[in-house]
Scaffold this motif. Structure first.
Motif, PDB file in Angstrom:
ATOM      1  N   ALA A 118      -3.157  -4.750  -9.100  1.00  8.26           N
ATOM      2  CA  ALA A 118      -1.758  -4.503  -8.760  1.00  8.26           C
ATOM      3  C   ALA A 118      -1.663  -4.993  -7.191  1.00  8.26           C
ATOM      4  CB  ALA A 118      -1.430  -2.942  -8.605  1.00  8.26           C
ATOM      5  N   PRO A 119      -0.864  -5.653  -6.580  1.00  5.73           N
ATOM      6  CA  PRO A 119      -0.477  -6.390  -5.251  1.00  5.73           C
ATOM      7  C   PRO A 119      -0.170  -5.246  -4.340  1.00  5.73           C
ATOM      8  CG  PRO A 119       1.314  -6.794  -6.440  1.00  5.73           C
ATOM      9  CD  PRO A 119       0.679  -6.257  -7.275  1.00  5.73           C
ATOM     10  N   ASN A 120      -0.489  -3.914  -4.508  1.00  3.63           N
ATOM     11  CA  ASN A 120       0.075  -2.912  -3.668  1.00  3.63           C
ATOM     12  C   ASN A 120      -0.455  -3.214  -2.162  1.00  3.63           C
ATOM     13  OD1 ASN A 120       0.962  -1.879  -5.981  1.00  3.63           O
ATOM     14  ND2 ASN A 120      -0.039   0.120  -5.638  1.00  3.63           N
ATOM     15  N   ARG A 121       0.452  -3.046  -1.034  1.00  2.46           N
ATOM     16  CA  ARG A 121       0.139  -3.166   0.424  1.00  2.46           C
ATOM     17  C   ARG A 121       0.224  -1.780   1.299  1.00  2.46           C
ATOM     18  NH1 ARG A 121      -2.262  -6.489  -2.032  1.00  2.46           N
ATOM     19  NH2 ARG A 121      -2.317  -8.525  -1.359  1.00  2.46           N
ATOM     20  N   ALA A 122       0.760  -0.855   0.273  1.00  2.00           N
ATOM     21  CA  ALA A 122       1.126   0.692   1.200  1.00  2.00           C
ATOM     22  C   ALA A 122       0.618   1.551   0.210  1.00  2.00           C
ATOM     23  CB  ALA A 122       2.679   0.506   1.014  1.00  2.00           C
ATOM     24  N   ALA A 123       0.089   2.614   0.939  1.00  2.00           N
ATOM     25  CA  ALA A 123      -0.426   3.919   0.219  1.00  2.00           C
ATOM     26  C   ALA A 123       0.653   4.857  -0.001  1.00  2.00           C
ATOM     27  CB  ALA A 123      -1.649   4.318   0.970  1.00  2.00           C
ATOM     28  N   ARG A 124       0.598   5.708  -1.341  1.00  2.92           N
ATOM     29  CA  ARG A 124       1.206   6.808  -1.554  1.00  2.92           C
ATOM     30  C   ARG A 124       0.495   8.130  -0.744  1.00  2.92           C
ATOM     31  NH1 ARG A 124       2.046   5.885  -7.502  1.00  2.92           N
ATOM     32  NH2 ARG A 124       0.029   4.796  -7.187  1.00  2.92           N
ATOM     33  N   ALA A 125      -0.563   7.844  -0.753  1.00  2.00           N
ATOM     34  CA  ALA A 125      -1.457   9.201  -0.376  1.00  2.00           C
ATOM     35  C   ALA A 125      -2.863   8.750   0.029  1.00  2.00           C
ATOM     36  CB  ALA A 125      -2.097  10.045  -1.777  1.00  2.00           C
ATOM     37  N   ASP A 126      -3.727   9.634   0.557  1.00  2.00           N
ATOM     38  CA  ASP A 126      -5.096   9.019   0.845  1.00  2.00           C
ATOM     39  C   ASP A 126      -5.691   8.270  -0.185  1.00  2.00           C
ATOM     40  OD1 ASP A 126      -4.479  10.745   3.132  1.00  2.00           O
ATOM     41  OD2 ASP A 126      -6.316  11.757   3.065  1.00  2.00           O
ATOM     42  N   MET A 127      -5.736   8.895  -1.249  1.00  2.00           N
ATOM     43  CA  MET A 127      -6.250   8.054  -2.314  1.00  2.00           C
ATOM     44  C   MET A 127      -5.456   8.423  -3.742  1.00  2.00           C
ATOM     45  SD  MET A 127     -10.468   8.079  -2.224  1.00  2.00           S
ATOM     46  CE  MET A 127     -11.192   7.668  -0.656  1.00  2.00           C
ATOM     47  N   VAL A 128      -5.105   7.651  -4.457  1.00  2.00           N
ATOM     48  CA  VAL A 128      -4.391   7.886  -5.836  1.00  2.00           C
ATOM     49  C   VAL A 128      -5.454   7.262  -7.039  1.00  2.00           C
ATOM     50  CG1 VAL A 128      -2.341   7.346  -7.623  1.00  2.00           C
ATOM     51  CG2 VAL A 128      -2.002   7.946  -5.109  1.00  2.00           C
ATOM     52  N   VAL A 129      -6.119   7.746  -7.686  1.00  4.22           N
ATOM     53  CA  VAL A 129      -6.990   7.149  -8.843  1.00  4.22           C
ATOM     54  C   VAL A 129      -6.386   6.976  -9.968  1.00  4.22           C
ATOM     55  CG1 VAL A 129      -9.053   7.403  -9.841  1.00  4.22           C
ATOM     56  CG2 VAL A 129      -9.058   8.096  -7.675  1.00  4.22           C
ATOM     57  N   SER A 130      -6.065   5.802 -10.332  1.00  2.00           N
ATOM     58  CA  SER A 130      -5.470   5.644 -11.713  1.00  2.00           C
ATOM     59  C   SER A 130      -6.534   5.041 -12.676  1.00  2.00           C
ATOM     60  CB  SER A 130      -4.154   4.729 -11.794  1.00  2.00           C
ATOM     61  OG  SER A 130      -3.184   5.278 -10.925  1.00  2.00           O
ATOM     62  N   TYR A 131      -6.331   5.635 -14.045  1.00  2.00           N
ATOM     63  CA  TYR A 131      -7.310   5.002 -14.919  1.00  2.00           C
ATOM     64  C   TYR A 131      -6.645   4.684 -16.354  1.00  2.00           C
ATOM     65  CZ  TYR A 131      -8.525   9.380 -17.327  1.00  2.00           C
ATOM     66  OH  TYR A 131      -8.548  10.722 -18.043  1.00  2.00           O
ATOM     67  N   TRP A 132      -7.342   3.803 -17.122  1.00  2.00           N
ATOM     68  CA  TRP A 132      -7.519   3.696 -18.428  1.00  2.00           C
ATOM     69  C   TRP A 132      -8.649   3.541 -19.166  1.00  2.00           C
ATOM     70  CZ3 TRP A 132      -6.111   0.235 -14.435  1.00  2.00           C
ATOM     71  CH2 TRP A 132      -4.634  -0.095 -14.326  1.00  2.00           C
ATOM     72  N   ASP A 133      -8.302   3.975 -20.568  1.00  2.00           N
ATOM     73  CA  ASP A 133      -9.505   3.922 -21.644  1.00  2.00           C
ATOM     74  C   ASP A 133      -9.097   3.059 -22.326  1.00  2.00           C
ATOM     75  OD1 ASP A 133     -10.650   6.364 -20.783  1.00  2.00           O
ATOM     76  OD2 ASP A 133      -9.316   7.687 -21.704  1.00  2.00           O
ATOM     77  N   GLY A 134     -10.159   2.249 -22.717  1.00  2.00           N
ATOM     78  CA  GLY A 134      -9.953   1.085 -23.636  1.00  2.00           C
ATOM     79  C   GLY A 134     -11.654   0.866 -24.397  1.00  2.00           C
ATOM     80  N   GLY A 135     -11.353  -0.129 -25.058  1.00  2.00           N
ATOM     81  CA  GLY A 135     -12.638  -0.156 -26.353  1.00  2.00           C
ATOM     82  C   GLY A 135     -14.079  -0.505 -25.403  1.00  2.00           C
TER      83      GLY A 135
END
Length: 449
Positions: A377-394
């Motif tokens: 993602a090309p984000n340049r601003a923060a919604r919080a100190d840290m936002v950890v997003s994750y996916w599960d895949g093969g």
């Protein structure tokens, strides 16, 4: 505005975003951008027509917002003409195409939405030589991540029909956000939120937010819209296997195990008590699962992790706390916050750490029969100190962490992810091992207020 444009009260979630944006340093903080690499050549005319068809189909995309007499209203236009963009930078010299694609995505992400004018989404095709990328951006005041996946599913179906010379055909009828907002208002008016509000008043009494200790001394507390960046981390195969085994053995969701790993890292980093935000999809009916709109919600999960507790006990507690939070996920968090006592509200100015499971969102994407790959993602601003997003895949667990660049260096984020990785491996090896036996490099601290 036309005379037949429905005007409805905005939801509590939408109003909270509106008011946050008034003071945010970077208004792109609530932009959601999918940058997608394309494994084939896209028919731009069909793409543009498909984009118009999905805008016609989903009322959230045709919305705009106005504040009237101190209340935010959502105005849904019956029709909006939209135009997909075709961006063709000059053919670069060898080795610079990747930079030009990244620059184009960043520029498109930062382009401001006029919330009082709409529409709430935009689509661009970036073409450099024989390579192409799609860049889809929506405003988070109107659409969430799950809604983004439904939107893209419809875009793909419409595109497939149009390249065959047919009218767009969709797998299901569209669900209107207008009806969903009316449902929320009816539930509140009938007192159906009372039990959940009472739960959160008790659950959050005396809460103190936790964060990862900052690398840099700041003159003020971190805030939504501060400068930010994203970094990806792929968990080791051992951590992925360990988390799967732990979830099976303890009857927990993989999300709960990830949450417990973070709680353990924070506890060993200095703060026995932690409070972490968790994002919930908050879609419990078939119609909500098919809705393009802002439905997702935030909950807070508290934990106290003592050194003498076993890893089994901590993961079991995280499992139970997650289910308890999800049982009370339906009331928008801004409404929960407003119902809390003043002392509690003063402790919850902004959630500092958030865990978000993305599941199938953004995975296995196609546009018609063209395979697409989700890029960083090309984000340049923060919604919080840290936002950890994750996916599960093969191929395992992939995380993308958005972090505040004024507070942290990238290495601090990666160090925390490596600590979580090692906790998962250690827990799978010996669930009865005491937490105090583990060593982490992450440092935690109470969040400044």
């Amino acid at each position: 505005m036309t005379t037949d444009s429905p005007v409805i009260p905005a939801t509590a979630q939408q109003a909270a975003r509106w008011h946050t944006l008034r003071t945010a340093r970077d208004r792109s903080v609530y932009h959601i951008t999918w940058r997608l690499g394309c494994a084939g050549r896209i028919d731009f005319d069909a793409l543009a027509a498909a984009w118009q068809s999905v805008t016609d189909r989903h009322d959230a995309l045709r919305s705009r917002f106005e504040e009237r007499y101190g209340e935010l209203t959502m105005i849904i236009e019956p029709s909006v003409e939209v135009t997909a963009l075709l961006i063709e930078p000059d053919l670069p010299e060898a080795g610079t195409a990747a930079e030009k694609f990244a620059r184009a995505a960043a520029d498109l992400h930062l382009r401001e939405f006029r919330l009082d004018e709409g529409p709430m989404g935009r689509l661009a095709l970036v073409r450099i030589g024989d390579r192409e990328e799609l860049v889809l951006t929506v405003h988070h005041i109107a659409v969430d991540g799950w809604g983004m996946s439904i939107l893209f599913e419809d875009l793909s179906a419409a595109y497939a029909s149009l390249v065959r010379g047919e009218k767009p055909v969709f797998a299901r009828d569209a669900v209107t956000f207008r009806d969903y907002a009316a449902k929320l208002r009816a539930e509140e008016a009938k007192g159906k939120w009372r039990r959940t509000l009472d739960h959160w008043r008790t659950a959050l009494e005396g809460v103190t937010l936790t964060t990862v200790a900052h690398d840099h001394e700041l003159a003020r507390p971190t805030a939504v819209g501060d400068p930010g960046a994203t970094v990806r981390y792929r968990f080791t195969a051992a951590a992925h296997a360990g988390r799967t085994a732990l979830a099976q053995e303890l009857g927990a969701t993989p999300f709960s195990v990830m949450l417990a790993a973070w709680q353990i890292v924070l506890a060993r980093g200095g703060e026995r008590e932690s409070t972490i935000g968790v994002r919930s999809m908050n879609r419990t009916t078939r119609s909500e699962l098919a809705l393009v709109g802002l439905v997702s919600n935030a909950c807070l999960v508290r934990a106290t992790v003592d050194d003498g507790a076993s890893l089994r006990e901590v993961i079991g507690a995280a499992r139970d706390a997650t289910w308890n939070a999800l049982a009370h996920q339906s009331v928008p968090f801004p409404a929960v916050h407003a119902a809390l006592p003043e002392e509690t509200r003063s402790r919850l100015t902004n959630t500092k750490l958030t865990l978000n499971y993305l599941g199938p969102i953004g995975q296995n994407l196609t546009l018609g029969d063209i395979r697409l790959t989700m890029l960083e993602a090309p984000n340049r601003a923060a919604r919080a100190d840290m936002v950890v997003s994750y996916w599960d895949g093969g191929d395992g667990i992939l995380t993308e962490t958005e972090y505040n660049t004024e507070a942290y260096e990238e290495e601090t984020v990666l160090r925390m992810m490596r600590d979580m990785d090692e906790v998962l491996v250690a827990a799978a090896a010996d669930l009865d091992r005491p937490v105090g036996d583990l060593r982490v490099r992450t440092r935690s601290a109470p969040a400044a207020r």
